[in-house]
Design a protein around this motif. Structure first.
Motif, short mmCIF file in Angstrom:
data_model
loop_
_atom_site.label_atom_id
_atom_site.label_comp_id
_atom_site.label_asym_id
_atom_site.label_seq_id
_atom_site.Cartn_x
_atom_site.Cartn_y
_atom_site.Cartn_z
N ALA A 59 0.82 -1.21 0.00
CA ALA A 59 0.00 0.00 0.00
C ALA A 59 0.85 1.26 0.00
CB ALA A 59 -0.94 -0.01 1.20
N GLY A 60 2.07 1.16 0.53
CA GLY A 60 2.96 2.31 0.57
C GLY A 60 3.91 2.40 -0.61
N GLU A 82 -3.68 -5.91 -0.56
CA GLU A 82 -2.83 -4.74 -0.34
C GLU A 82 -2.22 -4.87 1.05
OE1 GLU A 82 -3.97 -0.75 -1.56
OE2 GLU A 82 -5.73 -1.66 -2.52
N MET A 83 -0.91 -4.89 1.09
CA MET A 83 -0.21 -5.03 2.36
C MET A 83 0.09 -3.63 2.90
SD MET A 83 2.26 -8.27 1.54
CE MET A 83 2.69 -8.49 3.27
N ARG A 84 -0.54 -3.27 3.98
CA ARG A 84 -0.43 -1.93 4.55
C ARG A 84 0.96 -1.63 5.09
NH1 ARG A 84 -5.96 -0.03 6.11
NH2 ARG A 84 -7.31 -1.75 5.54
N GLU A 85 1.64 -2.64 5.55
CA GLU A 85 2.90 -2.42 6.26
C GLU A 85 4.13 -2.37 5.37
OE1 GLU A 85 2.14 -6.88 6.22
OE2 GLU A 85 0.91 -5.13 6.54
N CYS A 86 3.95 -2.26 4.06
CA CYS A 86 5.12 -2.25 3.20
C CYS A 86 4.91 -1.41 1.95
CB CYS A 86 5.54 -3.67 2.84
SG CYS A 86 4.28 -4.60 2.02
#
Length: 109
Positions: A59-60, A82-86
């Motif tokens: 996501a980032g 969607e991976m929020r932490e990367c």
């Protein structure tokens, strides 16, 4: 569980992806089809492949916007995580979570 530490993993993954995306026809045939005026896009090919698809996107990600994967998943019917932490490299940034997502997808298909 850390694929990036296995020598040649990236080459193997690329070959696997090419095989699956082209329906086993290979990249050469895909490219020849483009130059012969093939009317379908890669998104069309993916949507018509009858192969379960998974997109994993950070996501980032500042290089490729997550909106690209959202749009492509809608066009192809793919599952999107969607991976929020990367960011751009979820497989490198959170390898355990990434492998868990892949494992869950593979086991569900």
């Amino acid at each position: 569980r850390r694929a990036s530490f296995v020598k040649g993993w990236d080459y193997g993954m690329l070959n696997f992806a090419i095989f699956r995306i082209t329906g086993g026809k290979g990249l050469g045939n895909l490219i020849r089809g483009v130059f012969r005026g093939k009317e379908t896009s890669m998104a069309d090919d993916l949507a018509n492949s009858q192969t379960p698809l998974l997109f994993v996107h950070g996501a980032g990600d500042r290089i490729v916007p997550a909106g690209n994967s959202r749009a492509l998943s809608k066009l192809t019917g793919a599952e999107l995580v969607e991976m929020r932490e990367c960011g751009h490299c979820p497989m490198e940034e959170t390898p355990n979570s990434f492998v868990d997502i892949l494992e869950s997808f593979v086991l569900s298909t």
